[in-house]
Design an enzyme around this catalytic site. Structure first.
Site, PDB file in Angstrom:
ATOM      1  N   GLY A  15       0.773  -1.244   0.000  1.00  0.00           N
ATOM      2  CA  GLY A  15       0.000   0.000   0.000  1.00  0.00           C
ATOM      3  C   GLY A  15       0.798   1.283   0.000  1.00  0.00           C
ATOM      4  N   ASN A  17       1.639   3.031  -2.594  1.00  0.00           N
ATOM      5  CA  ASN A  17       0.978   3.966  -3.520  1.00  0.00           C
ATOM      6  C   ASN A  17      -0.311   4.518  -2.917  1.00  0.00           C
ATOM      7  OD1 ASN A  17       2.353   4.334  -6.239  1.00  0.00           O
ATOM      8  ND2 ASN A  17       2.544   2.125  -5.911  1.00  0.00           N
ATOM      9  N   MET A  93      -3.687  -7.081  -7.019  1.00  0.00           N
ATOM     10  CA  MET A  93      -3.047  -8.192  -7.734  1.00  0.00           C
ATOM     11  C   MET A  93      -4.004  -9.032  -8.590  1.00  0.00           C
ATOM     12  SD  MET A  93       0.006  -7.614  -7.122  1.00  0.00           S
ATOM     13  CE  MET A  93       0.903  -9.050  -7.690  1.00  0.00           C
ATOM     14  N   ASN A 110      -4.650   2.402 -13.214  1.00  0.00           N
ATOM     15  CA  ASN A 110      -3.708   1.453 -12.614  1.00  0.00           C
ATOM     16  C   ASN A 110      -2.305   2.042 -12.704  1.00  0.00           C
ATOM     17  OD1 ASN A 110      -2.696  -1.023 -11.561  1.00  0.00           O
ATOM     18  ND2 ASN A 110      -2.133  -1.667 -13.633  1.00  0.00           N
ATOM     19  N   HIS A 112       1.702   0.810 -13.001  1.00  0.00           N
ATOM     20  CA  HIS A 112       2.487  -0.377 -13.330  1.00  0.00           C
ATOM     21  C   HIS A 112       3.979  -0.002 -13.341  1.00  0.00           C
ATOM     22  CE1 HIS A 112       3.295  -4.293 -15.046  1.00  0.00           C
ATOM     23  NE2 HIS A 112       4.140  -3.705 -15.879  1.00  0.00           N
ATOM     24  N   GLU A 145      -9.756  -4.135 -20.972  1.00  0.00           N
ATOM     25  CA  GLU A 145      -9.907  -5.573 -20.705  1.00  0.00           C
ATOM     26  C   GLU A 145      -8.600  -6.361 -20.803  1.00  0.00           C
ATOM     27  OE1 GLU A 145     -13.085  -7.278 -22.953  1.00  0.00           O
ATOM     28  OE2 GLU A 145     -14.451  -5.692 -22.325  1.00  0.00           O
ATOM     29  N   GLY A 146      -7.564  -5.753 -21.351  1.00  0.00           N
ATOM     30  CA  GLY A 146      -6.296  -6.474 -21.502  1.00  0.00           C
ATOM     31  C   GLY A 146      -5.452  -6.403 -20.250  1.00  0.00           C
ATOM     32  N   ASP A 148      -2.579  -4.766 -18.517  1.00  0.00           N
ATOM     33  CA  ASP A 148      -1.749  -3.552 -18.528  1.00  0.00           C
ATOM     34  C   ASP A 148      -1.711  -2.911 -19.916  1.00  0.00           C
ATOM     35  OD1 ASP A 148      -1.071  -3.982 -15.800  1.00  0.00           O
ATOM     36  OD2 ASP A 148       0.503  -5.373 -16.392  1.00  0.00           O
ATOM     37  N   GLU A 177       6.854   6.248  -8.823  1.00  0.00           N
ATOM     38  CA  GLU A 177       5.426   5.898  -8.752  1.00  0.00           C
ATOM     39  C   GLU A 177       4.688   6.830  -7.793  1.00  0.00           C
ATOM     40  OE1 GLU A 177       4.305   1.765  -8.238  1.00  0.00           O
ATOM     41  OE2 GLU A 177       6.255   1.105  -8.961  1.00  0.00           O
TER      42      GLU A 177
HETATM   43  C1  GRF Z   1       3.811  -1.154  -7.311  1.00  0.00           C
HETATM   44  O1  GRF Z   1       5.097  -1.352  -7.814  1.00  0.00           O
HETATM   45  C2  GRF Z   1       2.804  -0.970  -8.417  1.00  0.00           C
HETATM   46  O2  GRF Z   1       3.343  -0.354  -9.550  1.00  0.00           O
HETATM   47  C3  GRF Z   1       2.428  -2.390  -8.756  1.00  0.00           C
HETATM   48  O3  GRF Z   1       2.420  -3.067  -7.528  1.00  0.00           O
HETATM   49  C4  GRF Z   1       3.278  -2.396  -6.608  1.00  0.00           C
HETATM   50  C5  GRF Z   1       2.427  -2.064  -5.419  1.00  0.00           C
HETATM   51  O4  GRF Z   1       3.142  -1.473  -4.382  1.00  0.00           O
HETATM   52  N1  GRF Z   1       1.169  -2.440  -9.458  1.00  0.00           N
HETATM   53  P1  GRF Z   1       2.363  -0.810  -3.179  1.00  0.00           P
HETATM   54  O5  GRF Z   1       1.395  -1.852  -2.638  1.00  0.00           O
HETATM   55  O6  GRF Z   1       1.629   0.389  -3.711  1.00  0.00           O
HETATM   56  O7  GRF Z   1       3.417  -0.449  -2.188  1.00  0.00           O
END
Ligand code: GRF
Length: 204
Positions: A15, A17, A93, A110, A112, A145-146, A148, A177
């Site tokens: 978490g 992000n 996930m 999202n 990535h 729908e794909g 990423d 990020e």
């Molecule tokens: C991040 O690297 C994000 O880009 C990917 O999963 C990771 C999640 O990290 N989708 P966090 O849970 O936000 O710390």
């Protein structure tokens, strides 16, 4: 009436992000409020971060559902009940099912950890190191729908050093990020993004 737009964040793990979005909201960086954090994993540390920030949480423990269909039906019910302006996947996930995507067309973001379309899917940083690229980074994109594959909102690039392993690269990308996701949320909520085909054009 609260003029702030409603954000629902979907998480599965650490978490960080989510934390970046929480900090951005605290600073009124974007015109939105995180209304709910939903986790498919009861042990996600992201839940503690949300609780600490007094954000309501909801655990939809994936392992307790008989099928992905049942899980997604419950998730959709909760999402519809929240009337979100924006759904943010933040280390979530699972692949979001078609039905949810159709209910919230181009309203799901999202983040990535690669420069898409390079290295979609799991362990993007490991893929980048093993491929030997010299530049990588992160991408915020709208979810389709794909895997990423949706229209790209923002990207940030960083160097990949010869001495990097997947962990050191992941740590470097993560710092980008945390800057990039709040920026994308701000642009989205301020309605500065226009989608033309698969391109996202910034207006204003
Ligand atoms: C991040 O690297 C994000 O880009 C990917 O999963 C990771 C999640 O990290 N989708 P966090 O849970 O936000 O710390």
């Amino acid at each position: 009436m609260d003029p702030k737009k409603r954000i629902v964040v979907l998480v599965s793990g650490r978490g960080s992000n989510l934390q970046a979005l929480i900090e951005a909201e605290k600073k009124d960086y974007f015109p939105g409020t995180i209304a709910l954090v939903i986790s498919d994993n009861p042990d996600a540390y992201a839940l503690s971060r949300a609780e600490r920030a007094d954000i309501p949480t909801c655990v939809l423990d994936y392992s307790t559902f008989n099928s992905k269909k049942e899980y997604e039906a419950e998730l959709l019910k909760i999402l519809l009940g929240e009337s979100p302006d924006l759904i943010c996947l933040a280390g979530y996930m699972r692949i979001v099912g078609k039905k949810i995507i159709h209910h919230f067309p181009y309203r799901i973001l999202n983040i990535h950890p690669s420069l898409l379309p390079a290295f979609p899917g799991l362990e993007a940083q490991k893929q980048a190191v093993e491929y030997g690229v010299k530049i990588s980074g992160c991408t915020v994109h709208l979810v389709d729908e794909g895997m990423d594959s949706g229209p790209i909102v923002l990207q940030a690039a960083c160097s990949v050093w010869d001495t990097d392993d997947s962990q050191s690269l992941a740590d470097r990308i993560l710092e980008y990020e945390h800057q990039l996701y709040p920026k994308a949320v701000k642009l989205f909520l301020e309605e500065k993004l226009k989608i033309v085909g698969r391109k996202v054009i910034r207006e204003g």
